[in-house]
Design a protein around this motif. Sequence first.
Motif, short mmCIF file in Angstrom:
data_model
loop_
_atom_site.label_atom_id
_atom_site.label_comp_id
_atom_site.label_asym_id
_atom_site.label_seq_id
_atom_site.Cartn_x
_atom_site.Cartn_y
_atom_site.Cartn_z
N ARG A 1 -0.78 9.41 1.55
CA ARG A 1 -0.39 8.48 0.48
C ARG A 1 -0.61 9.12 -0.90
NH1 ARG A 1 -2.60 2.36 1.68
NH2 ARG A 1 -1.21 1.86 3.41
N ARG A 2 -1.75 9.77 -1.03
CA ARG A 2 -2.09 10.38 -2.32
C ARG A 2 -1.06 11.46 -2.69
NH1 ARG A 2 -6.82 12.77 -1.15
NH2 ARG A 2 -7.78 10.72 -1.13
N ALA A 3 -0.73 12.27 -1.71
CA ALA A 3 0.22 13.34 -1.98
C ALA A 3 1.59 12.78 -2.35
CB ALA A 3 0.33 14.26 -0.76
N LEU A 4 2.06 11.80 -1.59
CA LEU A 4 3.40 11.28 -1.81
C LEU A 4 3.48 10.38 -3.03
CD1 LEU A 4 4.57 10.58 1.86
CD2 LEU A 4 4.89 12.63 0.46
N ALA A 5 2.34 9.80 -3.40
CA ALA A 5 2.33 8.92 -4.58
C ALA A 5 2.62 9.70 -5.86
CB ALA A 5 0.99 8.21 -4.71
N ALA A 6 2.36 10.99 -5.80
CA ALA A 6 2.57 11.81 -7.00
C ALA A 6 4.04 12.17 -7.19
CB ALA A 6 1.74 13.09 -6.88
N LEU A 7 4.88 11.79 -6.24
CA LEU A 7 6.27 12.23 -6.26
C LEU A 7 7.21 11.09 -6.61
CD1 LEU A 7 6.26 14.31 -2.95
CD2 LEU A 7 5.56 15.02 -5.24
N THR A 8 8.35 11.47 -7.15
CA THR A 8 9.42 10.50 -7.32
C THR A 8 10.07 10.29 -5.94
OG1 THR A 8 11.12 12.17 -7.68
CG2 THR A 8 9.87 11.43 -9.62
N THR B 1 -0.34 21.99 5.81
CA THR B 1 -1.11 21.54 6.97
C THR B 1 -1.03 20.02 7.11
OG1 THR B 1 -2.61 23.39 6.65
CG2 THR B 1 -3.38 21.58 8.06
N LEU B 2 -1.17 19.34 5.99
CA LEU B 2 -1.12 17.87 6.04
C LEU B 2 0.23 17.40 6.57
CD1 LEU B 2 -2.28 15.07 5.33
CD2 LEU B 2 -1.31 15.37 3.03
N LEU B 3 1.30 17.97 6.07
CA LEU B 3 2.63 17.54 6.51
C LEU B 3 2.84 17.89 7.98
CD1 LEU B 3 4.73 18.48 3.36
CD2 LEU B 3 4.16 16.17 4.16
N ASP B 4 2.35 19.04 8.40
CA ASP B 4 2.48 19.41 9.81
C ASP B 4 1.73 18.42 10.70
OD1 ASP B 4 4.05 21.55 9.22
OD2 ASP B 4 2.45 23.06 9.40
N ARG C 1 4.51 21.38 -5.60
CA ARG C 1 3.47 21.60 -6.63
C ARG C 1 2.74 20.30 -6.95
NH1 ARG C 1 7.35 24.68 -9.28
NH2 ARG C 1 7.75 22.98 -10.74
N ARG C 2 3.49 19.27 -7.15
CA ARG C 2 2.87 18.00 -7.57
C ARG C 2 2.07 17.37 -6.43
NH1 ARG C 2 7.38 14.73 -10.91
NH2 ARG C 2 5.63 13.25 -10.94
N ALA C 3 2.58 17.48 -5.24
CA ALA C 3 1.85 16.90 -4.12
C ALA C 3 0.55 17.66 -3.87
CB ALA C 3 2.73 16.91 -2.86
N GLN C 4 0.63 18.98 -3.95
CA GLN C 4 -0.58 19.77 -3.73
C GLN C 4 -1.61 19.50 -4.82
OE1 GLN C 4 -1.18 22.03 -0.94
NE2 GLN C 4 -3.18 21.45 -1.79
N ALA C 5 -1.13 19.36 -6.05
CA ALA C 5 -2.05 19.05 -7.15
C ALA C 5 -2.74 17.71 -6.92
CB ALA C 5 -1.28 19.03 -8.48
N ALA C 6 -2.01 16.77 -6.38
CA ALA C 6 -2.61 15.45 -6.10
C ALA C 6 -3.67 15.57 -5.01
CB ALA C 6 -1.53 14.47 -5.69
N LEU C 7 -3.40 16.40 -4.03
CA LEU C 7 -4.38 16.59 -2.96
C LEU C 7 -5.63 17.30 -3.48
CD1 LEU C 7 -2.12 17.71 0.05
CD2 LEU C 7 -3.41 15.57 -0.18
N ASP C 8 -5.42 18.21 -4.42
CA ASP C 8 -6.53 18.99 -4.94
C ASP C 8 -7.39 18.19 -5.92
OD1 ASP C 8 -5.64 21.08 -3.45
OD2 ASP C 8 -4.58 22.06 -5.11
N SER C 9 -6.84 17.12 -6.43
CA SER C 9 -7.62 16.32 -7.37
C SER C 9 -8.67 15.52 -6.64
CB SER C 9 -6.69 15.39 -8.17
OG SER C 9 -6.13 14.45 -7.28
N GLY D 1 0.79 -1.22 0.00
CA GLY D 1 0.00 0.00 0.00
C GLY D 1 0.82 1.27 0.00
N TRP D 2 2.14 1.14 0.19
CA TRP D 2 3.01 2.31 0.19
C TRP D 2 3.98 2.21 -0.97
CZ3 TRP D 2 2.23 6.67 2.72
CH2 TRP D 2 1.44 6.66 3.88
N PRO D 3 4.52 3.33 -1.40
CA PRO D 3 5.45 3.28 -2.52
C PRO D 3 6.71 2.50 -2.15
CG PRO D 3 5.49 5.44 -1.49
CD PRO D 3 4.35 4.69 -0.89
#
Lengths: 186, 318
Positions: A122-129, B5-8, A169-177, A96-98
């Motif tokens: 998970r969603r935020a970090l999944a968007a990252l290398t 906020t999430l990371l904090d 940028r990429r993590a925030q975009a993933a959260l916003d999706s 379940g984790w990268p």
Amino acid sequence: MSTDEPPDDELLARLRLHPDAIGLLFERHARAVHRFLARRTGPQAADDLLAEVFVAATTARERVHAHPSGSALPWLYGIARNVVRAHLRRRAPTPGWPPDDHMDWAAVDDRLDALGRRDELRRALAALTPDERDVLLLVAWDGLTPAEAGSVLGISGDAARSRLARARRRAQAALDSAPRKDISWT
Amino acid sequence: MDLTTLLDETAPTISAPSDTTLRRARAALDTQVRVSQLHVATARRSRRRRTGLVALVSVAAAGALVVAPTVGLGGHAPQDSAQAAAVLVAAGAAAAGQPDTVDAPFWHVDLEFAYAGKEPLRTQLWIDHDGIARVQNEELQAEPRAVPGDDGVYTSSFAGSSLDDGRTTDWAGIAALPTDPAALEALLRARIGQDRGPTPDVELWSVVTGLLSGAPATPALRAALWEVAAAVPGVELVGTTTDHAGRTGTAVELDQTGIGWYRERLILDPADGRLLEQVAFDASGAVDHWSTYLEQGPAQSAPDIDPPLCGPGSGVSC
């Protein structure tokens, strides 16, 4: 640190011919290094790995280069990162984790569940290398400056800042999706 | 949700490491520092030959500057192996009468280590039941201190002898070793396996001499260790000789120069089975280095450990 104690960069300069200077760095930074390890491997493994980091630092002292900030922490974190990687490579990946040889996600899952934030993270970090995840967490969770994170990762401060901006940028975009029910890296 | 906020919110809250964790880590670090300091001192003094590193590594494995593999003290021509075995078996019987380790809080080792042509380095160890050693070392005391608050008494991790994978062997681990010579040899050979050391026999010799030279072994175990040493192929009797402290003893040797190591000599006191000295000869027959065990046995007290360089207990903030 009292004013009559040598700063980190002076101790690092002494290390090559005076290996006992590592003792003062241990007293100064062992707790921070332990936290770094515990965030990635859990507290129990961190207890076991703490000595490995400083022993490795002693043997690697001839290759030390102090960070411009003067702090020994980026150098120690870089060594700790290698110790964590060697430790995690002996373990199976966490479902379940990268795939990640710098973080034991099973060790942090329970805490994230309690916070109700696991899926979002998970969603935020999944968007990252993996490299982007490293720099993001070094800054957000370990309190390093981007330049110090760059030192840990073996890249320039400019490259670290650029990588951090891209990661954010990429993590925030993933959260916003739109949220997805299942996030998987497998 | 905002990423910051999430990371904090998800940043781990980590408890501080326990004092025990810090103490153990510091002890392991101090051991590495001791070894590193010897390397620095060795380089400074242009001590010769890289093979000397073998001695330092062995010394570290035995807890701090103790075990250099041994070889002959020159002079006498080795005699046959059967005679050597008889001497070692007799030493084992005599060793059974040595003081027991039971009830003693420390195991004390007082030795001198020297390279040929150099002044001997006096080192003392007091090893507690957890395997933590307090170390006093003349050379380290004489070195200019890079950091304040250190008078030369340190804590360091006593690694016992590297019986298997280099893990620390504390008193309980040593006490758990069998005292039947055959069972002890079988166990040690099983732990050594086929891959460690230049040959299994040489590695067995190294482990056994390591335990005899610095471990809190009971008299029964010490007796068994001598018998295991007697069974190592190639051990030969040298005869009566004198160690660097002027004590008379019986010497046996194991020649490892054929594999690039030393000819190692053990000098023992046949009357009580004490190991008096280890001497290493190079392939040309010249003495390379030696360790003289001035005293070894249980101790009721040990020097106080230095306060931390900074932080709690030191009076100096970090």
